[in-house]
Design an enzyme around this catalytic site. Structure first.
Site, mmCIF file in Angstrom:
data_model
loop_
_atom_site.group_PDB
_atom_site.id
_atom_site.type_symbol
_atom_site.label_atom_id
_atom_site.label_comp_id
_atom_site.label_asym_id
_atom_site.label_seq_id
_atom_site.Cartn_x
_atom_site.Cartn_y
_atom_site.Cartn_z
ATOM 1 N N ASP A 212 -5.249 3.121 14.081
ATOM 2 C CA ASP A 212 -5.979 2.060 13.368
ATOM 3 C C ASP A 212 -7.169 1.733 14.278
ATOM 4 O O ASP A 212 -7.564 2.582 15.100
ATOM 5 C CB ASP A 212 -5.074 0.845 13.128
ATOM 6 C CG ASP A 212 -5.663 -0.145 12.122
ATOM 7 O OD1 ASP A 212 -5.573 0.104 10.906
ATOM 8 O OD2 ASP A 212 -6.243 -1.176 12.538
ATOM 9 N N SER B 198 -0.718 10.662 6.026
ATOM 10 C CA SER B 198 0.283 10.488 7.088
ATOM 11 C C SER B 198 1.675 10.828 6.557
ATOM 12 O O SER B 198 2.479 11.464 7.245
ATOM 13 C CB SER B 198 0.299 9.038 7.591
ATOM 14 O OG SER B 198 -0.700 8.821 8.564
ATOM 15 N N LYS C 57 0.835 -1.206 0.000
ATOM 16 C CA LYS C 57 0.000 0.000 0.000
ATOM 17 C C LYS C 57 0.869 1.254 0.000
ATOM 18 O O LYS C 57 0.658 2.174 -0.787
ATOM 19 C CB LYS C 57 -0.877 -0.014 1.257
ATOM 20 C CG LYS C 57 -1.866 1.122 1.378
ATOM 21 C CD LYS C 57 -2.421 1.290 2.793
ATOM 22 C CE LYS C 57 -3.064 0.049 3.335
ATOM 23 N NZ LYS C 57 -3.808 0.306 4.594
ATOM 24 N N ASN D 297 -13.732 5.735 12.328
ATOM 25 C CA ASN D 297 -13.110 6.810 11.551
ATOM 26 C C ASN D 297 -13.326 6.638 10.050
ATOM 27 O O ASN D 297 -13.748 7.558 9.351
ATOM 28 C CB ASN D 297 -11.606 6.866 11.890
ATOM 29 C CG ASN D 297 -10.855 7.799 10.968
ATOM 30 O OD1 ASN D 297 -10.429 7.405 9.890
ATOM 31 N ND2 ASN D 297 -10.728 9.054 11.355
ATOM 32 N N THR E 169 -8.711 8.592 5.005
ATOM 33 C CA THR E 169 -8.931 7.203 4.588
ATOM 34 C C THR E 169 -10.316 7.032 3.968
ATOM 35 O O THR E 169 -10.453 6.470 2.873
ATOM 36 C CB THR E 169 -8.750 6.239 5.779
ATOM 37 O OG1 THR E 169 -7.527 6.546 6.426
ATOM 38 C CG2 THR E 169 -8.749 4.799 5.320
ATOM 39 N N LYS F 253 3.368 -2.411 11.219
ATOM 40 C CA LYS F 253 2.079 -2.357 11.927
ATOM 41 C C LYS F 253 2.315 -2.792 13.358
ATOM 42 O O LYS F 253 3.211 -3.593 13.634
ATOM 43 C CB LYS F 253 1.076 -3.334 11.284
ATOM 44 C CG LYS F 253 -0.363 -3.011 11.614
ATOM 45 C CD LYS F 253 -0.924 -1.989 10.632
ATOM 46 C CE LYS F 253 -2.327 -1.558 10.981
ATOM 47 N NZ LYS F 253 -2.909 -0.756 9.898
HETATM 48 P P1 NDP Z 1 -12.254 2.491 14.364
HETATM 49 O O1 NDP Z 1 -11.764 1.898 15.614
HETATM 50 O O2 NDP Z 1 -12.452 3.964 14.274
HETATM 51 O O3 NDP Z 1 -13.622 1.805 13.936
HETATM 52 C C1 NDP Z 1 -13.699 0.436 13.738
HETATM 53 C C2 NDP Z 1 -15.118 0.082 13.372
HETATM 54 O O4 NDP Z 1 -15.160 -1.272 12.939
HETATM 55 C C3 NDP Z 1 -16.086 0.179 14.547
HETATM 56 O O5 NDP Z 1 -17.353 0.492 14.074
HETATM 57 C C4 NDP Z 1 -16.033 -1.239 15.098
HETATM 58 O O6 NDP Z 1 -17.177 -1.616 15.851
HETATM 59 C C5 NDP Z 1 -15.946 -2.057 13.844
HETATM 60 N N1 NDP Z 1 -15.267 -3.323 14.123
HETATM 61 C C6 NDP Z 1 -14.001 -3.480 14.575
HETATM 62 N N2 NDP Z 1 -13.730 -4.775 14.758
HETATM 63 C C7 NDP Z 1 -14.864 -5.429 14.431
HETATM 64 C C8 NDP Z 1 -15.210 -6.796 14.396
HETATM 65 N N3 NDP Z 1 -14.350 -7.752 14.766
HETATM 66 N N4 NDP Z 1 -16.463 -7.116 13.967
HETATM 67 C C9 NDP Z 1 -17.350 -6.161 13.601
HETATM 68 N N5 NDP Z 1 -17.068 -4.841 13.630
HETATM 69 C C10 NDP Z 1 -15.840 -4.500 14.023
HETATM 70 O O7 NDP Z 1 -11.238 1.993 13.234
HETATM 71 P P2 NDP Z 1 -10.971 2.583 11.780
HETATM 72 O O8 NDP Z 1 -12.216 3.145 11.215
HETATM 73 O O9 NDP Z 1 -9.759 3.420 11.853
HETATM 74 O O10 NDP Z 1 -10.562 1.264 10.985
HETATM 75 C C11 NDP Z 1 -11.495 0.476 10.254
HETATM 76 C C12 NDP Z 1 -10.767 -0.357 9.208
HETATM 77 O O11 NDP Z 1 -10.062 0.521 8.318
HETATM 78 C C13 NDP Z 1 -9.700 -1.318 9.749
HETATM 79 O O12 NDP Z 1 -9.650 -2.456 8.920
HETATM 80 C C14 NDP Z 1 -8.402 -0.534 9.573
HETATM 81 O O13 NDP Z 1 -7.275 -1.373 9.498
HETATM 82 C C15 NDP Z 1 -8.680 0.151 8.244
HETATM 83 N N6 NDP Z 1 -7.888 1.334 7.947
HETATM 84 C C16 NDP Z 1 -7.854 2.406 8.795
HETATM 85 C C17 NDP Z 1 -7.123 3.525 8.466
HETATM 86 C C18 NDP Z 1 -7.142 4.757 9.292
HETATM 87 O O14 NDP Z 1 -6.567 5.762 8.860
HETATM 88 N N7 NDP Z 1 -7.783 4.776 10.448
HETATM 89 C C19 NDP Z 1 -6.293 3.563 7.246
HETATM 90 C C20 NDP Z 1 -6.469 2.420 6.382
HETATM 91 C C21 NDP Z 1 -7.226 1.353 6.747
HETATM 92 P P3 NDP Z 1 -17.069 -1.771 17.451
HETATM 93 O O15 NDP Z 1 -17.057 -0.368 17.962
HETATM 94 O O16 NDP Z 1 -18.247 -2.555 17.832
HETATM 95 O O17 NDP Z 1 -15.770 -2.492 17.719
HETATM 96 O O1 2IT Z 2 -3.972 0.665 7.558
HETATM 97 C C1 2IT Z 2 -3.520 1.821 7.443
HETATM 98 O O2 2IT Z 2 -3.087 2.241 6.367
HETATM 99 C C2 2IT Z 2 -3.549 2.697 8.622
HETATM 100 N N1 2IT Z 2 -4.060 2.296 9.658
HETATM 101 C C3 2IT Z 2 -2.932 4.066 8.557
HETATM 102 C C4 2IT Z 2 -1.447 3.983 8.690
HETATM 103 C C5 2IT Z 2 -0.727 5.303 8.802
HETATM 104 O O3 2IT Z 2 0.493 5.232 9.041
HETATM 105 O O4 2IT Z 2 -1.330 6.361 8.649
#
Ligand code: NDP
Ligand code: 2IT
Length: 449
Positions: free
Chosen positions: A170, A382, A118, A244, A213, A130
């Site tokens: 994350d 980032s 990525k 997020n 994201t 990570k």
């Molecule tokens: P958050 O913690 O802000 O939100 C996660 C969300 O996913 C919550 O609604 C949570 O629900 C749900 N969730 C987490 N685990 C589970 C599970 N096992 N089953 C069902 N629902 C689940 O995280 P992000 O939004 O930052 O991340 C979401 C995804 O995006 C991840 O895969 C992450 O790796 C990916 N990502 C994030 C980036 C970033 O900049 N933040 C960048 C690139 C990818 P609950 O509250 O019930 O746990």
């Molecule tokens: O999965 C991802 O790309 C992230 N959680 C963000 C990583 C970062 O360094 O901003």
């Protein structure tokens, strides 16, 4: 250089499975990449000779450590923390930190492996890493989260640095956790340096990073649709997650004239046939970030919306954006989406679709963007936060928004370059090959290290 064993894909994967027993998520991620890279490498003996794929599939190092902390009732709690430094061929290790009870070494190795490709796709100089811990922030007080973050950083600080490894957020790690960890790092090393990204705007964070994201995943989706003469406007969307990534994806779809029907969390999903509005999205952001509540509460607040247990993939829509977690969309669910006429899928989460689910989308020739391309906007901004910290400047929201738009268009272009055949774009193949090539060529330049 002597020609070493040039094994076939099945033998290569058997070796990966043998060396990583029980690490199902990691093996799944390597399998998805290896099948495309093997085809690409067929006539490129230099990559085989130098064992490049084998080397990328073996992290530079996996650091595991104990994290002790005291809860509000004075119980001593013990968690396990990790940092997986996968590959730094093209830049310092870079990737998020996840706090969730499901975190294991396998999960973090898969995430660090994906991150390597990525980050390469963004075109910015960032390697892949990570980290995280099997800590559950749900139901914990701010003071408990602070003590955990401080204890986690008290070990992590010795393994990271602005030119070594730059973590970010994350799942379970947002602005609050980054603040606590940055404060502890700064206190230990007695230097202000851009060692984490996703920081608050007051202390070196970048405009547009919180949105990047989710917005980026929608920009990628829009690029796919436009490649086929379509747009987001007038289309319905199902989205999973309510954190997020999901809330910002919902916001951008709505701004572009699409209609978001669902969001979810681990308890279930809400279905709002009227579609989300900015006001409703702001309410959800407050619910999740301030009240730390559950998505089911949405159905009590907004008339017409209903809450259901399970996942949202049975709701009929034109677009699908899985934005919660890995393996949250299986083959049956993918087939249901296809039967309901889904046109395009853009993964905000990392590896949310199972391998069989991916094949179901590919067989149906649905436009399908894997996470390593579609959600790269977060790490890309980032990377821009790192640049701003190094230069001691801060760019404005508008400038960063334009840069994010261009970055996502650039990633889409690379996927098309390496993945288009007979008028159809295989975005998985395009992303895998484009991401691999830059890292592999850098590794070739270094010799055997
Ligand atoms: P958050 O913690 O802000 O939100 C996660 C969300 O996913 C919550 O609604 C949570 O629900 C749900 N969730 C987490 N685990 C589970 C599970 N096992 N089953 C069902 N629902 C689940 O995280 P992000 O939004 O930052 O991340 C979401 C995804 O995006 C991840 O895969 C992450 O790796 C990916 N990502 C994030 C980036 C970033 O900049 N933040 C960048 C690139 C990818 P609950 O509250 O019930 O746990
Ligand atoms: O999965 C991802 O790309 C992230 N959680 C963000 C990583 C970062 O360094 O901003």
């Amino acid at each position: 250089m002597a020609v070493t064993d040039h094994v076939d894909l099945a033998t290569f994967m058997a070796g990966v499975s043998k060396r990583n027993p029980g690490q199902t998520e990691f093996i799944q991620a390597v399998q998805e990449v290896a099948q495309d890279i093997y085809e690409f490498m067929e006539d490129k003996v230099q990559y085989h000779e130098a064992q490049i794929l084998r080397r990328i599939a073996e992290p530079d190092r996996v650091i595991s450590f104990r994290v002790c902390w005291e809860d509000d009732n004075h119980n001593i709690r013990v968690q396990r923390g990790w940092r997986v430094q996968c590959n730094n061929a093209i830049g310092p290790y870079k990737g998020g930190i996840r706090f969730h009870p499901s975190v294991t070494e396998s999960v973090l190795k898969f995430l660090a492996f994906e991150q390597t490709f990525k980050n390469s796709l963004t075109g910015l100089p960032m390697g892949g890493g990570k980290g995280g811990a099997n800590f559950n922030p749900k139901g914990k007080s701010d003071a408990e989260v602070m003590r955990f973050c401080q204890s986690f950083m008290t070990e992590l600080y010795r393994h990271i640095g602005p030119d070594t490894d730059v973590p970010a957020g994350d799942i379970g790690v947002g602005g609050r956790e980054i603040g606590y960890m940055f404060g502890q790092y700064k206190r230990i090393v007695n230097r202000w340096e851009g060692v984490l990204t996703g920081k608050g705007l007051e202390y070196g964070g970048s405009a547009m990073r919180p949105e990047a994201t989710g917005y980026g995943a929608v920009y990628f989706l829009r690029n796919m649709l436009m490649h086929k003469g379509m747009d987001v406007e007038g289309h319905t969307a199902v989205i999973s997650g309510s954190g997020n990534v999901a809330t910002h994806a919902a916001e951008k779809i709505t701004q572009l004239g699409g209609k978001v029907l669902t969001l979810s969390d681990s308890g279930g999903y809400i279905h709002d046939p009227d579609g989300l509005t900015q006001e409703k999205i702001d309410w959800i952001k407050h619910l999740k970030n301030v009240k730390r509540g559950r998505i089911s509460e949405y159905a009590d607040e907004f008339k017409g919306a209903t809450f259901h247990e399970g996942r949202p993939w049975g709701v009929k829509a034109d677009l699908a954006l899985p934005c919660a977690t890995q393996n949250e969309l299986n083959a049956d669910e993918a087939k249901t989406l296809v039967a309901n006429g889904v046109k395009a899928v853009s993964e905000g989460a990392n590896m949310p679709t199972t391998l069989e689910g991916v094949h179901a989308f590919q067989d149906a020739k649905v436009m399908y963007a894997p996470g390593k391309a579609a959600n790269a906007g977060g790490v890309a901004v980032s990377g821009l936060e790192m640049s701003q910290n190094s230069e001691r400047v801060s760019w404005n929201h508008e400038r960063l928004g334009d840069m994010l738009t261009d970055l996502m268009q650039g990633i889409h272009g690379k996927c098309v370059e390496y993945g288009e055949k007979d008028g159809h774009v295989d975005y998985v193949k395009g992303a895998n090959i484009a991401g691999f090539k830059k890292v592999a060529d850098a590794m070739l330049a270094f010799g055997v290290v």
